[in-house]
Motif scaffolding. Structure first.
Motif, PDB file in Angstrom:
ATOM      1  N   LYS A   4      21.093 -16.579  33.452  1.00  0.00           N
ATOM      2  CA  LYS A   4      21.829 -17.698  33.818  1.00  0.00           C
ATOM      3  C   LYS A   4      21.105 -18.905  33.765  1.00  0.00           C
ATOM      4  CE  LYS A   4      23.391 -16.042  37.777  1.00  0.00           C
ATOM      5  NZ  LYS A   4      24.291 -15.840  38.940  1.00  0.00           N
ATOM      6  N   PHE A   5      19.589 -18.510  34.226  1.00  0.00           N
ATOM      7  CA  PHE A   5      18.746 -19.526  34.282  1.00  0.00           C
ATOM      8  C   PHE A   5      17.859 -19.698  32.854  1.00  0.00           C
ATOM      9  CE2 PHE A   5      19.253 -18.031  38.597  1.00  0.00           C
ATOM     10  CZ  PHE A   5      19.740 -19.302  39.154  1.00  0.00           C
ATOM     11  N   ASP A   6      17.959 -18.582  32.186  1.00  0.00           N
ATOM     12  CA  ASP A   6      17.318 -18.770  30.822  1.00  0.00           C
ATOM     13  C   ASP A   6      18.025 -19.668  29.835  1.00  0.00           C
ATOM     14  OD1 ASP A   6      15.478 -16.939  31.244  1.00  0.00           O
ATOM     15  OD2 ASP A   6      16.375 -15.252  30.616  1.00  0.00           O
ATOM     16  N   GLN A   7      19.606 -19.846  30.149  1.00  0.00           N
ATOM     17  CA  GLN A   7      20.286 -20.465  29.181  1.00  0.00           C
ATOM     18  C   GLN A   7      20.303 -22.135  29.855  1.00  0.00           C
ATOM     19  OE1 GLN A   7      21.521 -19.656  26.346  1.00  0.00           O
ATOM     20  NE2 GLN A   7      20.487 -17.693  26.881  1.00  0.00           N
ATOM     21  N   ILE A   8      19.350 -22.860  29.619  1.00  0.00           N
ATOM     22  CA  ILE A   8      19.384 -24.193  30.179  1.00  0.00           C
ATOM     23  C   ILE A   8      20.472 -25.186  29.816  1.00  0.00           C
ATOM     24  CG2 ILE A   8      17.013 -24.062  30.494  1.00  0.00           C
ATOM     25  CD1 ILE A   8      16.589 -26.048  28.158  1.00  0.00           C
ATOM     26  N   LEU A   9      20.690 -25.906  30.535  1.00  0.00           N
ATOM     27  CA  LEU A   9      21.643 -27.136  30.272  1.00  0.00           C
ATOM     28  C   LEU A   9      21.533 -27.935  29.061  1.00  0.00           C
ATOM     29  CD1 LEU A   9      22.648 -28.471  33.760  1.00  0.00           C
ATOM     30  CD2 LEU A   9      24.201 -27.291  32.413  1.00  0.00           C
ATOM     31  N   GLN A  10      22.491 -28.310  28.374  1.00  0.00           N
ATOM     32  CA  GLN A  10      22.467 -29.307  27.222  1.00  0.00           C
ATOM     33  C   GLN A  10      22.518 -30.739  27.853  1.00  0.00           C
ATOM     34  OE1 GLN A  10      21.204 -31.341  24.634  1.00  0.00           O
ATOM     35  NE2 GLN A  10      21.765 -29.567  23.357  1.00  0.00           N
ATOM     36  N   ARG A  11      21.296 -31.400  28.231  1.00  0.00           N
ATOM     37  CA  ARG A  11      21.184 -32.763  28.779  1.00  0.00           C
ATOM     38  C   ARG A  11      20.779 -33.902  27.912  1.00  0.00           C
ATOM     39  NH1 ARG A  11      17.564 -32.163  33.905  1.00  0.00           N
ATOM     40  NH2 ARG A  11      19.038 -33.350  34.804  1.00  0.00           N
ATOM     41  N   ARG A  12      20.888 -33.698  26.702  1.00  0.00           N
ATOM     42  CA  ARG A  12      20.385 -34.706  25.622  1.00  0.00           C
ATOM     43  C   ARG A  12      21.742 -35.441  25.315  1.00  0.00           C
ATOM     44  NH1 ARG A  12      15.768 -32.928  21.768  1.00  0.00           N
ATOM     45  NH2 ARG A  12      15.402 -35.141  21.474  1.00  0.00           N
ATOM     46  N   GLN A  29       5.394 -43.203  25.042  1.00  0.00           N
ATOM     47  CA  GLN A  29       5.202 -44.018  23.720  1.00  0.00           C
ATOM     48  C   GLN A  29       5.119 -43.398  22.507  1.00  0.00           C
ATOM     49  OE1 GLN A  29       1.475 -46.241  24.725  1.00  0.00           O
ATOM     50  NE2 GLN A  29       2.251 -46.604  26.843  1.00  0.00           N
ATOM     51  N   ILE A  30       6.213 -42.436  22.453  1.00  0.00           N
ATOM     52  CA  ILE A  30       6.334 -41.586  21.250  1.00  0.00           C
ATOM     53  C   ILE A  30       7.632 -41.845  20.608  1.00  0.00           C
ATOM     54  CG2 ILE A  30       4.777 -39.919  22.030  1.00  0.00           C
ATOM     55  CD1 ILE A  30       7.183 -38.240  22.652  1.00  0.00           C
ATOM     56  N   GLU A  31       7.898 -41.679  19.209  1.00  0.00           N
ATOM     57  CA  GLU A  31       9.047 -41.653  18.533  1.00  0.00           C
ATOM     58  C   GLU A  31       9.824 -40.104  18.741  1.00  0.00           C
ATOM     59  OE1 GLU A  31      10.587 -44.105  17.169  1.00  0.00           O
ATOM     60  OE2 GLU A  31       9.227 -45.518  17.957  1.00  0.00           O
ATOM     61  N   VAL A  32      11.185 -40.313  19.357  1.00  0.00           N
ATOM     62  CA  VAL A  32      11.834 -39.040  19.329  1.00  0.00           C
ATOM     63  C   VAL A  32      13.247 -39.249  18.912  1.00  0.00           C
ATOM     64  CG1 VAL A  32      10.496 -37.876  20.896  1.00  0.00           C
ATOM     65  CG2 VAL A  32      12.226 -39.221  21.795  1.00  0.00           C
ATOM     66  N   ASN A  33      13.871 -38.150  18.454  1.00  0.00           N
ATOM     67  CA  ASN A  33      15.521 -38.429  18.309  1.00  0.00           C
ATOM     68  C   ASN A  33      16.129 -37.125  18.586  1.00  0.00           C
ATOM     69  OD1 ASN A  33      15.105 -36.539  15.948  1.00  0.00           O
ATOM     70  ND2 ASN A  33      14.452 -38.401  15.033  1.00  0.00           N
ATOM     71  N   HIS A  34      17.475 -37.054  18.434  1.00  0.00           N
ATOM     72  CA  HIS A  34      17.975 -35.775  18.759  1.00  0.00           C
ATOM     73  C   HIS A  34      17.754 -34.485  18.286  1.00  0.00           C
ATOM     74  CE1 HIS A  34      20.478 -37.137  15.393  1.00  0.00           C
ATOM     75  NE2 HIS A  34      20.824 -35.823  15.407  1.00  0.00           N
ATOM     76  N   MET A  46      16.036 -30.015  37.503  1.00  0.00           N
ATOM     77  CA  MET A  46      16.237 -29.154  36.970  1.00  0.00           C
ATOM     78  C   MET A  46      17.483 -28.871  35.964  1.00  0.00           C
ATOM     79  SD  MET A  46      16.305 -26.328  40.709  1.00  0.00           S
ATOM     80  CE  MET A  46      17.895 -26.579  40.712  1.00  0.00           C
ATOM     81  N   ASP A  47      16.928 -27.891  34.938  1.00  0.00           N
ATOM     82  CA  ASP A  47      17.598 -27.827  33.886  1.00  0.00           C
ATOM     83  C   ASP A  47      18.908 -26.586  33.767  1.00  0.00           C
ATOM     84  OD1 ASP A  47      16.210 -29.724  32.245  1.00  0.00           O
ATOM     85  OD2 ASP A  47      14.835 -28.484  31.767  1.00  0.00           O
ATOM     86  N   TYR A  48      19.291 -26.235  34.962  1.00  0.00           N
ATOM     87  CA  TYR A  48      20.176 -25.117  35.340  1.00  0.00           C
ATOM     88  C   TYR A  48      21.249 -25.519  35.560  1.00  0.00           C
ATOM     89  CZ  TYR A  48      15.489 -23.107  36.036  1.00  0.00           C
ATOM     90  OH  TYR A  48      14.049 -22.959  35.817  1.00  0.00           O
ATOM     91  N   ALA A  49      22.520 -24.890  35.081  1.00  0.00           N
ATOM     92  CA  ALA A  49      23.743 -25.042  35.365  1.00  0.00           C
ATOM     93  C   ALA A  49      24.169 -24.565  36.688  1.00  0.00           C
ATOM     94  CB  ALA A  49      24.587 -24.430  34.356  1.00  0.00           C
ATOM     95  N   LEU A  50      25.013 -25.109  37.657  1.00  0.00           N
ATOM     96  CA  LEU A  50      25.487 -24.967  38.732  1.00  0.00           C
ATOM     97  C   LEU A  50      26.292 -23.499  38.779  1.00  0.00           C
ATOM     98  CD1 LEU A  50      26.717 -28.139  40.536  1.00  0.00           C
ATOM     99  CD2 LEU A  50      25.026 -26.578  41.228  1.00  0.00           C
ATOM    100  N   ASP A  51      26.106 -22.912  39.836  1.00  0.00           N
ATOM    101  CA  ASP A  51      26.941 -21.586  40.047  1.00  0.00           C
ATOM    102  C   ASP A  51      28.400 -21.532  39.680  1.00  0.00           C
ATOM    103  OD1 ASP A  51      26.853 -18.460  40.914  1.00  0.00           O
ATOM    104  OD2 ASP A  51      28.258 -19.644  42.435  1.00  0.00           O
ATOM    105  N   GLU A  52      29.023 -20.658  39.026  1.00  0.00           N
ATOM    106  CA  GLU A  52      30.471 -20.671  38.812  1.00  0.00           C
ATOM    107  C   GLU A  52      31.260 -20.905  40.072  1.00  0.00           C
ATOM    108  OE1 GLU A  52      31.869 -20.759  35.780  1.00  0.00           O
ATOM    109  OE2 GLU A  52      29.795 -20.932  34.944  1.00  0.00           O
ATOM    110  N   LYS A  53      30.914 -20.250  41.143  1.00  0.00           N
ATOM    111  CA  LYS A  53      31.655 -20.473  42.321  1.00  0.00           C
ATOM    112  C   LYS A  53      31.764 -21.957  42.912  1.00  0.00           C
ATOM    113  CE  LYS A  53      30.435 -16.056  44.303  1.00  0.00           C
ATOM    114  NZ  LYS A  53      29.427 -15.518  45.561  1.00  0.00           N
TER     115      LYS A  53
END
Length: 396
Positions: A4-12, A29-34, A46-53
């Motif tokens: 459940k913590f290996d699967q990080i949220l899609q936050r972009r 100071q870098i160029e990034v895109n999606h 954190m990059d984790y989803a909340l618990d289902e409960k």
């Protein structure tokens, strides 16, 4: 490993500061895109989803049509009391709890209320916003002692300052950010004794206290209130459950006078709490304990991996007692700000530069480990390889 913590949220592209292209471009100071592969390990969330409960109860909350003016219910206070009891084995009173609007915002308000134009002690290196809090008065900097890759409070100089100045407030980061130290019972006792002797109010940030990676109980400064009640602790589950965007927290204060003074100050400014935020604190404390324990296990694995990987490259890692943040010393790096920018440009590994912690940060970076093990592991490999090549160029 816990999947459940290996699967990080899609936050972009959802406004997340940690993953937002525009903010990353500005900061590093870098160029990034999606489509750009990035490894954001800087901002402390954190990059984790909340618990289902919790999500199930949260949906019930959002389904309620009433978001008008409200009174905070007893169940909110009880959830905090129960959390401190179950997690920290600390007994607190409902009467000590003051609902507020964010951990650092609360410290800012308390400093303004208590010490405008008066002397305020901070102990760098420390979380940068502490300086903003102290600017309402006259900042006195008392650097921590760095010894054997660990920080200690300079009690000798502290007492000298208290003897020769009219200090109104001392600010303590406990656990320490960026070093991750839990100050010991003896250290906290010594601090309380000095502040009581010189009648200094202690303001404490304990937002990382839930992330205890040791076998010892966390000792909250509020536990010393029976000795000296001029203590205000700012806390919340915002880091623990990644709900900082709700800007809701609470203060703990055993002094009826200080507590009422703070409540009156909030009322004077017409500052009220976020209704959803108040409800979410109650929800996560009520339904999130099982998920929380799994989280701590995962964070411990991540932290240990980072320490092992970096120490093999002869970097000095300050092992944290608490938190998912790791403070790392890079030998041979004189300009750490430039190193962080160069690292980002070449590897897309984004870490926090030491200069964001005010002073006494030379050669240090801070790494946020609260992401997937796979992403973190790859980032550490890139960091180590880059550091080796970087220092080789310096030597040449």
């Amino acid at each position: 490993m816990n999947q459940k913590f290996d699967q990080i949220l899609q936050r972009r592209n959802n406004g997340s500061m940690k993953w937002e292209d525009a903010y990353i471009q500005k900061r590093f100071q870098i160029e990034v895109n999606h489509d750009t592969e990035i490894f954001p390990l800087f901002i402390a969330d954190m990059d984790y989803a909340l618990d289902e409960k919790i999500k199930k109860e949260m949906l019930k909350l959002y389904a309620q049509p009433d978001l008008g003016y409200f009174h905070i219910q007893d169940s909110f206070y009880e959830s905090i009391v129960n959390w401190y009891d179950h997690i920290h084995h600390i007994t607190i009173s409902k009467d000590w709890i003051i609902p507020s609007i964010g951990t650092i915002t609360s410290l800012n308000l308390a400093c303004d209320m208590l010490a405008r134009n008066q002397e305020i002690i901070i102990m760098p290196p420390v979380y940068g916003p502490f300086q903003n809090c102290s600017r309402v008065g006259k900042t006195i900097s008392l650097p921590l002692i760095y010894q054997n890759n660990r920080y200690y409070i300079d009690f000798e100089n502290l007492e000298q300052i208290l003897k020769t100045h009219h200090v109104r407030v001392l600010m303590l980061c406990h656990p320490h950010n960026p070093g991750g130290r839990m100050w010991s019972q003896d250290e906290l006792q010594q601090l309380v004794d000095l502040c009581k002797l010189y009648q200094v109010i202690i303001l404490v940030d304990e937002i990382h206290s839930d992330f205890n990676l040791t076998n010892q109980d966390f000792i909250s400064m509020i536990e010393f209130s029976h000795q000296y009640d001029q203590i205000m602790v700012s806390a919340s589950p915002n880091k623990t459950f990644n709900i900082s965007g709700l800007s809701t927290s609470y203060m703990l204060c055993a002094s009826p006078i200080l507590k009422q003074q703070y409540i009156d100050y909030l009322n004077h400014l017409h500052i009220g709490c976020n209704r959803v935020g108040i409800s979410m604190i109650e929800l996560v404390y009520t339904y999130g304990e099982e998920w929380y324990h799994e989280l701590i296990d995962y964070i411990r694995i991540n932290v240990n991996m980072v320490i092992k990987t970096l120490e093999q490259a002869e970097l000095k890692v300050m092992e944290p007692d608490c938190g998912y943040l790791v403070w790392v010393y890079l030998p041979h790096i004189e300009n750490v700000d430039q190193f962080v920018l160069d690292l980002a440009k070449e590897t897309h590994v984004l870490v926090e530069t030491g200069s964001r912690f005010l002073s006494h940060y030379d050669g240090f970076i801070r790494i946020n480990t609260a992401t997937s093990y796979a992403l973190l592991s790859e980032a550490m490999k890139r960091l180590v390889e880059f550091y080796k090549n970087y220092t080789k160029k310096i030597d040449d």
